[in-house]
Design an enzyme around this catalytic site. Structure first.
Site, PDB file in Angstrom:
ATOM      1  N   CYS A 130      -3.069   0.425  10.144  1.00 40.18           N
ATOM      2  CA  CYS A 130      -3.981  -0.595   9.602  1.00 40.18           C
ATOM      3  C   CYS A 130      -5.085  -0.995  10.576  1.00 40.18           C
ATOM      4  O   CYS A 130      -6.147  -1.450  10.155  1.00 40.18           O
ATOM      5  CB  CYS A 130      -3.203  -1.863   9.244  1.00 40.18           C
ATOM      6  SG  CYS A 130      -1.921  -1.621   8.007  1.00 40.18           S
ATOM      7  N   HIS A 180       0.832  -1.207   0.000  1.00 39.07           N
ATOM      8  CA  HIS A 180       0.000   0.000   0.000  1.00 39.07           C
ATOM      9  C   HIS A 180       0.865   1.255   0.000  1.00 39.07           C
ATOM     10  O   HIS A 180       2.046   1.202   0.357  1.00 39.07           O
ATOM     11  CB  HIS A 180      -0.860   0.046   1.274  1.00 39.07           C
ATOM     12  CG  HIS A 180      -1.958  -0.962   1.332  1.00 39.07           C
ATOM     13  ND1 HIS A 180      -2.207  -1.715   2.458  1.00 39.07           N
ATOM     14  CD2 HIS A 180      -2.902  -1.326   0.422  1.00 39.07           C
ATOM     15  CE1 HIS A 180      -3.254  -2.506   2.236  1.00 39.07           C
ATOM     16  NE2 HIS A 180      -3.689  -2.290   1.008  1.00 39.07           N
TER      17      HIS A 180
END
Length: 285
Positions: A274, A173
């Site tokens: 996250c 990411h």
């Protein structure tokens, strides 16, 4: 187009949504490479300490969602919702095995009375880990998990802010190597791909950001919060895990620095941002 929000309010939060890790995380969570096995007892303990920092230490109202053994990655709540001000975009995660994770998050955010927008387009994918909100604008990583259509829907959802896309080739990411470390401060890893992405962000933006370069890409993922009773707060990786990067964070003298262990989640590509979604609810007078 410049963002119409209030940068001075950047990092403010009243609530955090988290989700307990399932035991299936150890064997079935998605991971880019097969490495060390996850120590589940340790992962649970690290997650409990993380949640404790948000709730007990920082005074946020923590909404704790239960683990679901059929969803091995469900602890990584960031990927299933992007919240900005009073609006929540429920994403369409890039990995099909993660699509059902959105259901419980949607329910939780509805209970917090946010305006819910769902990404229904079957051609769109978006993981929240690819979304960097600076307080002024959004940067969206185009990765194996997030595509152009997903970025377009995010732009349609948050029309008050400019949205720029950044190619992400060598990492899972965008936030695998960067995050916001303050209202105008981008924490960035030292790798060639991280520095290249930063250069693209700088070229795309009308605003000039300060940068905090850390030696380790994974350690560039940190959590900045602006808590009225605490001031500037930064959760970052511990000196035991990333000693050289921790030294860089320790130079931020105007931040309350909170080192947080994350060794087990990192084995399955999970970093600090996250595991939470932050909401700033206006207090009714």
């Amino acid at each position: 187009m410049a963002g119409l929000g209030h940068p001075s309010a950047f990092g403010r939060a009243t609530h955090a949504v988290v989700r307990a890790p399932p035991e299936s995380l150890c064997r079935h969570a998605l991971r880019r490479s097969q490495g060390e096995e996850v120590d589940f007892a340790r992962a649970e303990r690290q997650h409990e300490l993380y949640v404790g920092v948000l709730g007990s230490k920082l005074g946020l109202q923590v909404v704790q969602l239960p683990a679901d053994e059929s969803l091995p990655d469900c602890v990584f709540v960031e990927d299933v919702a992007v919240v900005c001000e009073e609006t929540a975009l429920i994403t369409r995660p890039g990995a099909p095995s993660r699509r059902k994770e959105v259901d419980m998050m949607k329910e939780a955010l509805e209970k917090l009375q946010l305006n819910i927008v769902e990404m229904k387009d079957e051609n769109a994918t978006l993981d929240g880990g690819d979304v960097l909100f600076t307080g002024r604008e959004f940067f969206v990583g185009l990765s194996k998990r997030t595509n152009q259509r997903g970025a377009e829907i995010l732009a349609d959802t948050f029309k008050d802010y400019a949205v720029s896309t950044v190619p992400v080739a060598d990492s899972l990411h965008l936030k695998s190597f960067c995050s916001m470390a303050g209202p105008n401060l981008i924490a960035i890893g030292s790798s060639e791909s991280a520095q290249k992405a930063l250069k693209i962000m700088q070229q795309m933006s009308d605003h000039r950001y300060d940068k905090l370069t850390v030696p380790d890409d994974m350690a560039a993922n940190c959590i900045y919060l602006n808590i009225p009773s605490k001031g500037h707060v930064l959760l970052h990786r511990t000196p035991e895990e990333y000693p050289e990067s921790a030294k860089v964070y320790e130079k931020l003298k105007d931040h309350l620095l909170i080192p947080v262990s994350n060794s087990e989640m990192e084995k399955v590509d999970g970093l600090l941002t996250c595991c939470s979604v932050f909401i700033n609810k206006k207090i009714d007078s």
